[in-house]
Design a protein around this motif. Structure first.
Motif, PDB file in Angstrom:
ATOM      1  N   LEU A  25      -2.081  -4.105   7.025  1.00 18.11           N
ATOM      2  CA  LEU A  25      -1.242  -3.457   6.026  1.00 18.11           C
ATOM      3  C   LEU A  25      -1.654  -3.970   4.656  1.00 18.11           C
ATOM      4  N   VAL A  26      -1.972  -3.034   3.762  1.00 18.30           N
ATOM      5  CA  VAL A  26      -2.469  -3.382   2.435  1.00 18.30           C
ATOM      6  C   VAL A  26      -1.543  -2.790   1.380  1.00 18.30           C
ATOM      7  N   LYS A  27      -1.171  -3.616   0.393  1.00 10.33           N
ATOM      8  CA  LYS A  27      -0.311  -3.158  -0.697  1.00 10.33           C
ATOM      9  C   LYS A  27      -0.770  -3.821  -1.993  1.00 10.33           C
ATOM     10  N   ASP A  28      -0.924  -3.007  -3.018  1.00  9.95           N
ATOM     11  CA  ASP A  28      -1.377  -3.502  -4.323  1.00  9.95           C
ATOM     12  C   ASP A  28      -2.671  -4.310  -4.204  1.00  9.95           C
ATOM     13  N   GLY A  29      -3.567  -3.849  -3.314  1.00  7.74           N
ATOM     14  CA  GLY A  29      -4.867  -4.489  -3.167  1.00  7.74           C
ATOM     15  C   GLY A  29      -4.874  -5.756  -2.344  1.00  7.74           C
ATOM     16  N   CYS A  30      -3.745  -6.129  -1.743  1.00  8.71           N
ATOM     17  CA  CYS A  30      -3.668  -7.355  -0.950  1.00  8.71           C
ATOM     18  C   CYS A  30      -3.246  -7.034   0.485  1.00  8.71           C
ATOM     19  N   VAL A  31      -3.821  -7.760   1.439  1.00  6.14           N
ATOM     20  CA  VAL A  31      -3.390  -7.641   2.829  1.00  6.14           C
ATOM     21  C   VAL A  31      -2.064  -8.380   2.978  1.00  6.14           C
ATOM     22  N   ILE A  32      -1.016  -7.657   3.343  1.00 11.74           N
ATOM     23  CA  ILE A  32       0.303  -8.267   3.456  1.00 11.74           C
ATOM     24  C   ILE A  32       0.702  -8.548   4.904  1.00 11.74           C
ATOM     25  N   GLY A  56      11.761  -2.548   5.043  1.00 14.71           N
ATOM     26  CA  GLY A  56      11.224  -1.974   3.811  1.00 14.71           C
ATOM     27  C   GLY A  56       9.935  -2.614   3.351  1.00 14.71           C
ATOM     28  N   GLY A  57       9.436  -3.604   4.105  1.00 11.49           N
ATOM     29  CA  GLY A  57       8.233  -4.303   3.676  1.00 11.49           C
ATOM     30  C   GLY A  57       6.983  -3.456   3.694  1.00 11.49           C
ATOM     31  N   ALA A  58       6.982  -2.397   4.516  1.00 13.82           N
ATOM     32  CA  ALA A  58       5.800  -1.534   4.604  1.00 13.82           C
ATOM     33  C   ALA A  58       5.828  -0.390   3.609  1.00 13.82           C
ATOM     34  N   GLU A  59       6.944  -0.208   2.898  1.00 12.14           N
ATOM     35  CA  GLU A  59       7.050   0.912   1.967  1.00 12.14           C
ATOM     36  C   GLU A  59       6.018   0.774   0.849  1.00 12.14           C
ATOM     37  N   LEU A  83       7.192   3.362  15.706  1.00 14.00           N
ATOM     38  CA  LEU A  83       7.313   2.158  14.881  1.00 14.00           C
ATOM     39  C   LEU A  83       6.768   2.398  13.480  1.00 14.00           C
ATOM     40  N   VAL A  84       5.645   3.093  13.398  1.00 10.06           N
ATOM     41  CA  VAL A  84       5.029   3.372  12.099  1.00 10.06           C
ATOM     42  C   VAL A  84       5.937   4.277  11.270  1.00 10.06           C
ATOM     43  N   ILE A  85       6.468   5.310  11.898  1.00 12.85           N
ATOM     44  CA  ILE A  85       7.344   6.239  11.178  1.00 12.85           C
ATOM     45  C   ILE A  85       8.581   5.511  10.659  1.00 12.85           C
ATOM     46  N   ALA A  86       9.155   4.643  11.500  1.00  9.94           N
ATOM     47  CA  ALA A  86      10.350   3.905  11.091  1.00  9.94           C
ATOM     48  C   ALA A  86      10.051   2.947   9.939  1.00  9.94           C
ATOM     49  N   ALA A  87       8.840   2.372   9.927  1.00 10.99           N
ATOM     50  CA  ALA A  87       8.481   1.424   8.872  1.00 10.99           C
ATOM     51  C   ALA A  87       8.218   2.125   7.548  1.00 10.99           C
ATOM     52  N   GLY A  88       7.744   3.366   7.599  1.00 14.46           N
ATOM     53  CA  GLY A  88       7.583   4.175   6.400  1.00 14.46           C
ATOM     54  C   GLY A  88       6.516   3.765   5.413  1.00 14.46           C
ATOM     55  N   PRO A  89       5.284   3.446   5.869  1.00 13.40           N
ATOM     56  CA  PRO A  89       4.224   3.190   4.879  1.00 13.40           C
ATOM     57  C   PRO A  89       3.881   4.471   4.132  1.00 13.40           C
ATOM     58  N   ALA A  90       3.230   4.321   2.991  1.00 13.54           N
ATOM     59  CA  ALA A  90       2.855   5.509   2.223  1.00 13.54           C
ATOM     60  C   ALA A  90       1.715   6.273   2.874  1.00 13.54           C
TER      61      ALA A  90
END
Length: 315
Positions: A25-32, A56-59, A83-90
């Motif tokens: 999982l990547v957010k703002d250029g960082c692997v979270i 909400g961490g994957a949003e 699980l992916v749908i529930a987490a809601g990544p972009a």
């Protein structure tokens, strides 16, 4: 995706009979968050990665996963698509679609219908990291790696059969690391009778990763060893996605003659033996032109005084 494919190596071969998948999982250029399929096949990579985040961490993040999230329910765990749908990544980036008919594009489509952007790459790194899974799906057999350790002039032993040691300590340690990455290891009957090989992993901390032992023979199976009578029976080795063939010359040649080798690992020592035992018996080649274009180099490295070269079958 290349980073996810590298992370999936941690799942091999412990994840069998499931594929060794990895997710980042990547957010703002960082692997979270990151995860890979756990021992015995559960939890799946996506579940591990998402579990490391709070609500909400994957949003707003992008999920990179080497294989399409599974779409089917199982008694062993939830469908990763849910699980992916529930987490809601972009966004979700998928390295390879899953050939399993229970998923086979349905996972990606359900995620799209939930309003999440999906990109399917058909990525070479992701496919290579899942080579055992895809070979099983397409050819109903494990991915086969043939290992040959030989002198510069192609010998694997002296004329009297003595062969310890052709290569040095670093090369032998590398072989044991390769054994730990395979589900099963195979030798021919002649090698078994002459050398009585242990066929285990002798690296500190990895002894428990010793593969299942398989003998290519028409004889009776020794205790704790599976026996197959011919190379074509490797598809019957239940639960085996990655098979490591260590020889000898006749067994190696039989796998090559039946075009069952997907990867070659060649360890070459800087020695000359001369009138020794050759690394390969007859592989049925009748036209030199047929030998060309079958193998492509994938890796080369120095291991002490020895060299290691890997080649992939071009299909």
């Amino acid at each position: 995706m290349a980073a996810a494919a590298r992370a999936s190596a941690r799942a091999r071969p412990l994840a069998h009979p499931n594929p060794g998948v990895a997710a980042l999982l990547v957010k703002d250029g960082c692997v979270i968050a990151r995860g890979w399929t756990q021992e015995g096949g559960r939890p799946h990579a996506e579940a591990v990665a998402l579990a490391g985040l709070g609500d909400g961490g994957a949003e707003g993040a992008t999920l990179y996963v080497t294989l399409e999230p599974c779409a089917h329910q199982s008694a062993r765990g939830p469908a990763c698509t849910d699980l992916v749908i529930a987490a809601g990544p972009a966004r979700v980036v998928i390295g390879q679609l899953d050939p399993d008919p229970r998923t086979a594009g349905e996972g990606a489509e359900r995620i799209r219908r939930a309003g999440i952007a999906v990109t399917v790459l058909d990525d070479a790194n992701a496919r290579a990291s899942l080579s055992g899974y895809f070979t099983r799906a397409e050819f109903s057999r494990p991915h086969v790696t043939l290992k040959l350790a030989m002198s510069l002039d192609g010998c694997i032993a002296m004329a009297d059969g003595s062969s310890q040691w052709i290569t040095g300590e670093a090369a032998r340690a590398h072989v044991h690391a390769q054994r730990a990455r395979h589900d099963a290891i195979l030798v021919g009957g002649a090698t078994w009778r002459a050398d009585k090989p242990r066929l285990d992993v002798r690296l500190d901390g990895l002894e428990a990763r010793s593969p299942v032992r398989v003998l290519l023979s028409r004889g009776v199976a020794p205790d704790g060893v599976r026996v197959i009578n011919r190379p074509s029976q490797i598809g019957d080795l239940e639960g085996v996605q990655y098979l490591y063939v260590e020889g000898g010359a006749v067994a190696a040649a039989s796998f090559l003659a039946e075009d069952l080798v997907d990867e070659l690992h060649i360890y070459r020592a800087p020695i000359l033996i001369g009138e020794g035992r050759r690394g390969l018996a007859d592989i049925g080649l009748t036209n030199l032109a047929d030998a060309h274009g079958r193998w492509r180099a994938s890796e080369q490295r120095q291991l002490g005084s020895d060299t290691f070269s890997a080649y992939l079958r071009s299909r």
